[in-house]
Design a protein around this motif. Structure first.
Motif, PDB file in Angstrom:
ATOM      1  N   TRP A  67       0.838  -1.200   0.000  1.00 14.05           N
ATOM      2  CA  TRP A  67       0.000   0.000   0.000  1.00 14.05           C
ATOM      3  C   TRP A  67       0.872   1.249   0.000  1.00 14.05           C
ATOM      4  N   GLU A  68       0.389   2.276  -0.672  1.00 12.32           N
ATOM      5  CA  GLU A  68       1.060   3.579  -0.701  1.00 12.32           C
ATOM      6  C   GLU A  68       0.069   4.646  -0.249  1.00 12.32           C
ATOM      7  N   THR A  69       0.512   5.532   0.627  1.00 10.53           N
ATOM      8  CA  THR A  69      -0.343   6.648   1.022  1.00 10.53           C
ATOM      9  C   THR A  69      -0.463   7.576  -0.185  1.00 10.53           C
ATOM     10  N   THR A  70      -1.684   7.810  -0.627  1.00 13.14           N
ATOM     11  CA  THR A  70      -1.900   8.626  -1.817  1.00 13.14           C
ATOM     12  C   THR A  70      -2.724   9.881  -1.543  1.00 13.14           C
ATOM     13  N   ASN A  71      -3.331   9.970  -0.357  1.00 13.40           N
ATOM     14  CA  ASN A  71      -4.135  11.147  -0.047  1.00 13.40           C
ATOM     15  C   ASN A  71      -4.450  11.156   1.446  1.00 13.40           C
ATOM     16  N   ALA A  72      -4.895  12.281   1.907  1.00 13.87           N
ATOM     17  CA  ALA A  72      -5.402  12.435   3.268  1.00 13.87           C
ATOM     18  C   ALA A  72      -6.526  13.461   3.215  1.00 13.87           C
ATOM     19  N   LYS A  73      -7.525  13.257   4.057  1.00 13.01           N
ATOM     20  CA  LYS A  73      -8.652  14.195   4.124  1.00 13.01           C
ATOM     21  C   LYS A  73      -8.917  14.523   5.584  1.00 13.01           C
ATOM     22  N   ASN A  74      -9.372  15.757   5.801  1.00  8.45           N
ATOM     23  CA  ASN A  74      -9.712  16.145   7.175  1.00  8.45           C
ATOM     24  C   ASN A  74     -11.181  15.843   7.447  1.00  8.45           C
ATOM     25  N   ASN A  75     -11.648  16.173   8.648  1.00  2.00           N
ATOM     26  CA  ASN A  75     -13.022  15.896   9.040  1.00  2.00           C
ATOM     27  C   ASN A  75     -14.054  16.680   8.228  1.00  2.00           C
TER      28      ASN A  75
ATOM     29  N   GLU B 165     -11.944  17.752   3.210  1.00  2.00           N
ATOM     30  CA  GLU B 165     -10.987  18.484   2.377  1.00  2.00           C
ATOM     31  C   GLU B 165      -9.676  17.713   2.265  1.00  2.00           C
ATOM     32  N   ASN B 166      -9.054  17.777   1.085  1.00  7.80           N
ATOM     33  CA  ASN B 166      -7.738  17.169   0.905  1.00  7.80           C
ATOM     34  C   ASN B 166      -6.716  17.868   1.790  1.00  7.80           C
ATOM     35  N   VAL B 167      -5.819  17.094   2.335  1.00 12.74           N
ATOM     36  CA  VAL B 167      -4.745  17.608   3.180  1.00 12.74           C
ATOM     37  C   VAL B 167      -3.430  17.186   2.527  1.00 12.74           C
ATOM     38  N   ALA B 168      -2.514  18.101   2.371  1.00 14.51           N
ATOM     39  CA  ALA B 168      -1.218  17.778   1.775  1.00 14.51           C
ATOM     40  C   ALA B 168      -0.528  16.703   2.613  1.00 14.51           C
ATOM     41  N   LEU B 169       0.106  15.750   1.942  1.00 15.05           N
ATOM     42  CA  LEU B 169       0.791  14.681   2.658  1.00 15.05           C
ATOM     43  C   LEU B 169       1.969  15.191   3.474  1.00 15.05           C
ATOM     44  N   SER B 170       2.409  16.392   3.186  1.00 14.56           N
ATOM     45  CA  SER B 170       3.496  17.009   3.955  1.00 14.56           C
ATOM     46  C   SER B 170       2.977  17.765   5.185  1.00 14.56           C
ATOM     47  N   ASP B 171       1.677  17.904   5.336  1.00 13.94           N
ATOM     48  CA  ASP B 171       1.076  18.596   6.476  1.00 13.94           C
ATOM     49  C   ASP B 171       1.494  17.889   7.768  1.00 13.94           C
TER      50      ASP B 171
ATOM     51  N   PHE C 253       2.243   9.596   8.966  1.00 16.28           N
ATOM     52  CA  PHE C 253       1.471   8.430   8.558  1.00 16.28           C
ATOM     53  C   PHE C 253       1.618   8.128   7.067  1.00 16.28           C
ATOM     54  N   VAL C 254       2.510   8.822   6.402  1.00 16.76           N
ATOM     55  CA  VAL C 254       2.664   8.725   4.951  1.00 16.76           C
ATOM     56  C   VAL C 254       3.811   7.785   4.593  1.00 16.76           C
ATOM     57  N   GLY C 255       3.584   6.952   3.594  1.00 19.33           N
ATOM     58  CA  GLY C 255       4.657   6.088   3.125  1.00 19.33           C
ATOM     59  C   GLY C 255       4.147   4.852   2.421  1.00 19.33           C
ATOM     60  N   PHE C 256       5.026   3.853   2.351  1.00 17.52           N
ATOM     61  CA  PHE C 256       4.713   2.551   1.769  1.00 17.52           C
ATOM     62  C   PHE C 256       4.567   1.556   2.920  1.00 17.52           C
TER      63      PHE C 256
ATOM     64  N   ASP D 124      -8.319  11.299   7.717  1.00 11.42           N
ATOM     65  CA  ASP D 124      -8.369   9.982   7.095  1.00 11.42           C
ATOM     66  C   ASP D 124      -7.135   9.826   6.218  1.00 11.42           C
ATOM     67  N   ILE D 125      -6.386   8.754   6.456  1.00 13.36           N
ATOM     68  CA  ILE D 125      -5.161   8.472   5.723  1.00 13.36           C
ATOM     69  C   ILE D 125      -5.520   7.427   4.669  1.00 13.36           C
ATOM     70  N   ILE D 126      -5.397   7.808   3.408  1.00 14.68           N
ATOM     71  CA  ILE D 126      -5.884   6.990   2.293  1.00 14.68           C
ATOM     72  C   ILE D 126      -4.710   6.323   1.579  1.00 14.68           C
ATOM     73  N   HIS D 127      -4.827   5.019   1.417  1.00 15.64           N
ATOM     74  CA  HIS D 127      -3.800   4.225   0.734  1.00 15.64           C
ATOM     75  C   HIS D 127      -4.421   3.511  -0.456  1.00 15.64           C
ATOM     76  N   THR D 128      -3.620   3.320  -1.490  1.00 10.80           N
ATOM     77  CA  THR D 128      -4.034   2.537  -2.640  1.00 10.80           C
ATOM     78  C   THR D 128      -2.934   1.516  -2.934  1.00 10.80           C
ATOM     79  N   PRO D 129      -3.284   0.444  -3.629  1.00  5.64           N
ATOM     80  CA  PRO D 129      -2.270  -0.561  -3.946  1.00  5.64           C
ATOM     81  C   PRO D 129      -1.134   0.042  -4.776  1.00  5.64           C
ATOM     82  N   THR D 130       0.052  -0.522  -4.587  1.00  2.83           N
ATOM     83  CA  THR D 130       1.216  -0.068  -5.339  1.00  2.83           C
ATOM     84  C   THR D 130       2.011  -1.279  -5.799  1.00  2.83           C
TER      85      THR D 130
END
Length: 162
Positions: free
Chosen positions: A47-55, A58-64, A70-73, A149-155
């Motif tokens: 899995w790869e972190t591809t996005n994050a959203k707040n409550n 809204e999209n949140v930059a992965l560098s936030d 929580f970002v990575g593989f 919300d930390i969103i992952h997709t297959p990689t």
């Protein structure tokens, strides 16, 4: 005699029809695959972190700062162990993992190279399919109104060597 021939013909037709329609067409096809358990889904792909959203959705930059840790593989193996790497392939953590039978929570037990437990983290899973794995984090555990919300997709990214 004519009547007997008609009855015999009808009976013969009924018996042949019964044999013809009772043949199970499913015998020629593959059995339905058994649905995967939540743990099997999580272990089925890297899995790869591809996005994050707040409550607010809204999209949140992965560098936030709220989500960057929580970002990575992530590589969850079927034997209950995992490794995680930052997006630059530097090591992040390793240890043991599990998913509740109902698929609602994921637990990781991070360990150092000597096997000493560093921390345990339990997160709520909001989506777990073969296409997406999303879990929720709360910056303040006592305030469930603010979350990310930390969103992952297959990689296909291969696990880096440590």
């Amino acid at each position: 005699m004519k009547h007997v021939k008609k009855v015999t013909a009808v009976l013969l037709l009924a018996i042949c029809s019964a044999f013809f329609f009772s043949c199970n067409k499913d015998n020629d096809s593959e059995p339905e695959p058994k649905p995967l358990t939540p743990a099997e889904i999580l272990a089925s792909t890297p899995w790869e972190t591809t996005n994050a959203k707040n409550n607010k959705g809204e999209n949140v930059a992965l560098s936030d700062a709220n989500v960057a840790n929580f970002v990575g593989f992530a590589y969850f193996r079927a034997d209950g162990t995992f490794t995680m790497f930052n997006l630059d392939d530097s090591p992040k953590m390793q240890g043991e993992w599990s998913v509740s039978a109902d698929g609602k929570t994921r637990t990781i037990i991070a360990k150092n190279d000597a096997g000493v437990v560093l921390f345990t983290r339990v997160v709520d899973i909001t989506v777990l399919t073969k296409q997406e794995f999303t879990y929720r984090i709360y910056p303040n555990a006592s305030d469930k109104t603010v979350y990310f919300d930390i969103i992952h997709t297959p990689t296909t990214h291969p696990a880096p060597k440590k």
